[in-house]
Design an enzyme around this catalytic site. Sequence first.
Site, PDB file in Angstrom:
ATOM      1  N   GLY A   1      -0.994   3.065   6.384  1.00 26.18           N
ATOM      2  CA  GLY A   1      -1.155   2.710   4.984  1.00 26.18           C
ATOM      3  C   GLY A   1       0.146   2.151   4.444  1.00 26.18           C
ATOM      4  N   CYS A   2       0.360   2.317   3.169  1.00 23.01           N
ATOM      5  CA  CYS A   2       1.555   1.784   2.521  1.00 23.01           C
ATOM      6  C   CYS A   2       2.812   2.324   3.190  1.00 23.01           C
ATOM      7  CB  CYS A   2       1.550   2.171   1.045  1.00 23.01           C
ATOM      8  SG  CYS A   2       3.046   1.696   0.168  1.00 23.01           S
ATOM      9  N   PHE A   3       3.722   1.436   3.550  1.00 18.84           N
ATOM     10  CA  PHE A   3       4.923   1.884   4.270  1.00 18.84           C
ATOM     11  C   PHE A   3       5.845   2.735   3.413  1.00 18.84           C
ATOM     12  CE2 PHE A   3       6.188  -2.919   4.191  1.00 18.84           C
ATOM     13  CZ  PHE A   3       6.421  -2.921   2.818  1.00 18.84           C
ATOM     14  N   TRP A   4       5.768   2.638   2.096  1.00 13.29           N
ATOM     15  CA  TRP A   4       6.601   3.492   1.240  1.00 13.29           C
ATOM     16  C   TRP A   4       6.315   4.968   1.518  1.00 13.29           C
ATOM     17  CZ3 TRP A   4       5.174   0.992  -4.106  1.00 13.29           C
ATOM     18  CH2 TRP A   4       5.715  -0.294  -4.183  1.00 13.29           C
ATOM     19  N   CYS A   5       5.025   5.290   1.665  1.00 11.13           N
ATOM     20  CA  CYS A   5       4.617   6.685   1.870  1.00 11.13           C
ATOM     21  C   CYS A   5       5.012   7.188   3.251  1.00 11.13           C
ATOM     22  CB  CYS A   5       3.108   6.813   1.709  1.00 11.13           C
ATOM     23  SG  CYS A   5       2.509   6.307   0.099  1.00 11.13           S
TER      24      CYS A   5
END
Length: 180
Positions: free
Chosen positions: A13-17
């Site tokens: 999913g989102c790489f920030w997470c």
Amino acid sequence: MTDSLQTLTLGGGCFWCTEAVYVQVRGVVDVESGYCNGHTVNPSYEQVCTGSTGHNEVVKLVFDPAQVSVRELLEIFFVIHDSTTLNRQGNDSGTQYRSGIYVSSPEQASVAHDLIQEMTQSGVYNRPIVTEVLPLTNYSAAEHYHQDFFANNPGQGYCMAVAAPKVAKFRKTFARLQKA
């Protein structure tokens, strides 16, 4: 630290997470947000978001296998994202959010396949695991402002709503693997 550092690249999913979790793992010496396994050379975030480049949002981990194993890194991975949804994590949808393990060796691929088979046979999920396991290709780092995003923006809405709960889940489930 040993001289035999390894890399493993994960799309959850989102790489920030994903980055927010792995920067806290013992033995992980570097985490870089980026894009991989698409057909465009050095794509921008805006291009990847269209879904037309074939890239996945990923984190590239550099780790010391004497401190944390590939299996342990993958166990964390399967706890912090939904490996049963195709091209989707929560409200984020598109091929750039697919579940993927991008390996740098046949041994890493074997560990990934074995773990997926174990989880499938145990019935831990009520839906099939859709995580792809492939060699890492066409990797490029994400733009500077994406690096350490959660650490630099903890009060940002997405970070509070999506990344922070994943970090809390990691801390609760894998306390033994947290950096001191």
